[in-house]
Design a protein around this motif. Sequence first.
Motif, PDB file in Angstrom:
ATOM      1  N   SER A 336       0.872  -1.219   0.118  1.00 39.37           N
ATOM      2  CA  SER A 336      -0.317   0.048  -0.047  1.00 39.37           C
ATOM      3  C   SER A 336       0.825   1.292  -0.144  1.00 39.37           C
ATOM      4  N   MET A 337       2.169   1.165  -0.152  1.00 37.01           N
ATOM      5  CA  MET A 337       3.026   2.274  -0.379  1.00 37.01           C
ATOM      6  C   MET A 337       2.733   2.939  -1.586  1.00 37.01           C
ATOM      7  N   LYS A 338       2.383   4.284  -1.634  1.00 36.89           N
ATOM      8  CA  LYS A 338       2.144   5.156  -2.855  1.00 36.89           C
ATOM      9  C   LYS A 338       3.644   5.965  -3.423  1.00 36.89           C
ATOM     10  N   ARG A 339       4.248   6.422  -2.131  1.00 34.82           N
ATOM     11  CA  ARG A 339       5.280   7.209  -2.564  1.00 34.82           C
ATOM     12  C   ARG A 339       6.749   6.373  -2.629  1.00 34.82           C
ATOM     13  N   PRO A 340       7.744   7.021  -2.936  1.00 38.94           N
ATOM     14  CA  PRO A 340       9.048   6.237  -3.054  1.00 38.94           C
ATOM     15  C   PRO A 340       9.432   5.926  -1.403  1.00 38.94           C
ATOM     16  N   PHE A 341       9.732   4.871  -1.181  1.00 36.49           N
ATOM     17  CA  PHE A 341       9.825   4.506   0.527  1.00 36.49           C
ATOM     18  C   PHE A 341      10.951   3.817   0.841  1.00 36.49           C
ATOM     19  N   ALA A 342      11.542   4.083   2.074  1.00 39.09           N
ATOM     20  CA  ALA A 342      12.653   3.465   2.748  1.00 39.09           C
ATOM     21  C   ALA A 342      12.067   2.333   3.872  1.00 39.09           C
ATOM     22  N   LEU A 343      12.640   1.120   3.926  1.00 35.84           N
ATOM     23  CA  LEU A 343      11.852   0.135   4.607  1.00 35.84           C
ATOM     24  C   LEU A 343      13.048  -0.428   5.598  1.00 35.84           C
ATOM     25  N   ILE A 344      12.516  -0.248   6.973  1.00 35.24           N
ATOM     26  CA  ILE A 344      13.355  -0.749   8.192  1.00 35.24           C
ATOM     27  C   ILE A 344      12.815  -2.309   8.255  1.00 35.24           C
ATOM     28  N   LEU A 345      13.917  -3.184   8.116  1.00 34.63           N
ATOM     29  CA  LEU A 345      13.521  -4.710   8.236  1.00 34.63           C
ATOM     30  C   LEU A 345      14.482  -5.461   9.251  1.00 34.63           C
ATOM     31  N   GLY A 346      13.835  -6.600   9.768  1.00 28.68           N
ATOM     32  CA  GLY A 346      14.874  -7.473  10.543  1.00 28.68           C
ATOM     33  C   GLY A 346      14.333  -7.351  11.915  1.00 28.68           C
ATOM     34  N   GLY A 347      14.815  -8.494  12.666  1.00 27.87           N
ATOM     35  CA  GLY A 347      14.752  -8.669  14.080  1.00 27.87           C
ATOM     36  C   GLY A 347      15.280  -9.951  14.521  1.00 27.87           C
TER      37      GLY A 347
END
Length: 445
Positions: A336-347
């Motif tokens: 559902s991301m419309k704009r350019p995006f940065a993703l924080i992943l991991g755990g």
Amino acid sequence: MDSNLIAPVGVLGFGVEGQSTFDYLVRNGVKDIVVMDKNPVNLPEVPAGVNVKVCSGENYLDGLKDCVTVVRSAGVYPMSPALFKFQMNGGLMTSQIQLFLEQTKSKKVVGVTGTLGKGSTVSMISHILTKCGVNNEIGGNFGVPALDLLKNETADRVSILELSSFQLMTLSLSPDVAVVLRVSTEHLDWHQSVEEYRDAKANLVRWQKRDGACVYLKDAAPTAKIASESPAKTKYAVSLNDDGDAVIEGATLTIDGTKLYLEDCKVRGIYQLENMAAATLACKALGIKVADAFEALKSYETLPFRMEFKGEKRGIEFFNDSYATRPDATIAATASMKRPFALILGGSEKNADFTELSQILVNDRPNLKRIALIGATAQRMLESLQQAGLKVTANIFPTLEEAFADSLNIGEGGTVIMSPACASFGLFKNYKVRGQVFDKLVADL
């Protein structure tokens, strides 16, 4: 007092649910109680005349020999050799949810299960009922333990239960209205197999009466298979095609000719339409008009840390999806991301397979511009993304703070989303603490 509870009664597991069970037993006049937990047990004040034996440590299951009935907490695996032997020797095993369904005076009980979206759907049902003036309470896996719902129960109330596979595993009663959301595979560190996991979920519908109702996702094969086991006459299907009782097309939900547009709602995330459809159909089964349910959903606000929009600062939008502890939750969120995006992943490491997530992020998310990885899974996720042909910047960071700072490089007109696809342990106590840290980082900008 329920006739099945022949004393001495064992409380197996003494976490939040076990403590609620203990309180219930004391309230209902049980005089002999055995508390069993591997961890040290802190007993509440025990009324005069009630005998409590505590068994903790490695041999906590030795307490079974002193019990006639055992109330199992959801997290305790019911098929262990010790519990099997206990039952073979005539012992009776029950659970919170079983006791609640046997004794509730609620006019209707709604049960919701699935791998994703349970909490959101339960809270949407409650929101609709509240807006329509129907007395309701939430319990089970979300809200209060089920037996606490019996304390001040009234006959005009609808009880809404969020139910995990752990809670459903030994159930031999089903709620009046059952909602089966998307079911994938989960908790295979606990269940012996995917089949056992799905079979447990099926107890939600298996024992329904003819006059009950079952709501399910038609396009998800495991979900449709579970729903097929329901004897209920009324079945409502949610579909992404034209052949359901609720039809989702793009960002529009249609039920009985009435339409709900996602842009008119406060929630973000196109996947929420599935939850909204299921919640509306559950309320329809309770006699609520579709138009009234849709009107209520327009004012529904997302639960904390579930694709929660945190505002816009420096021209960057922020979304907190800390609750996304599995790859498919992150797949849904990033769709559902419309704009350019940065993703924080991991755990933390649950040995999940990141192949599908990596392929979708690389091939189907053209507006994904950078990735910041944290936690024990960071290296494995990076390798999986690289194997899928990763083209964008992706770096590993020791802390969420550093990952967040890197994500701000997305710049004005972009979005930063934390949707980790992993549990939080190691760096954080739980997903809530992780979410709170992210919230503070946004607030401090």
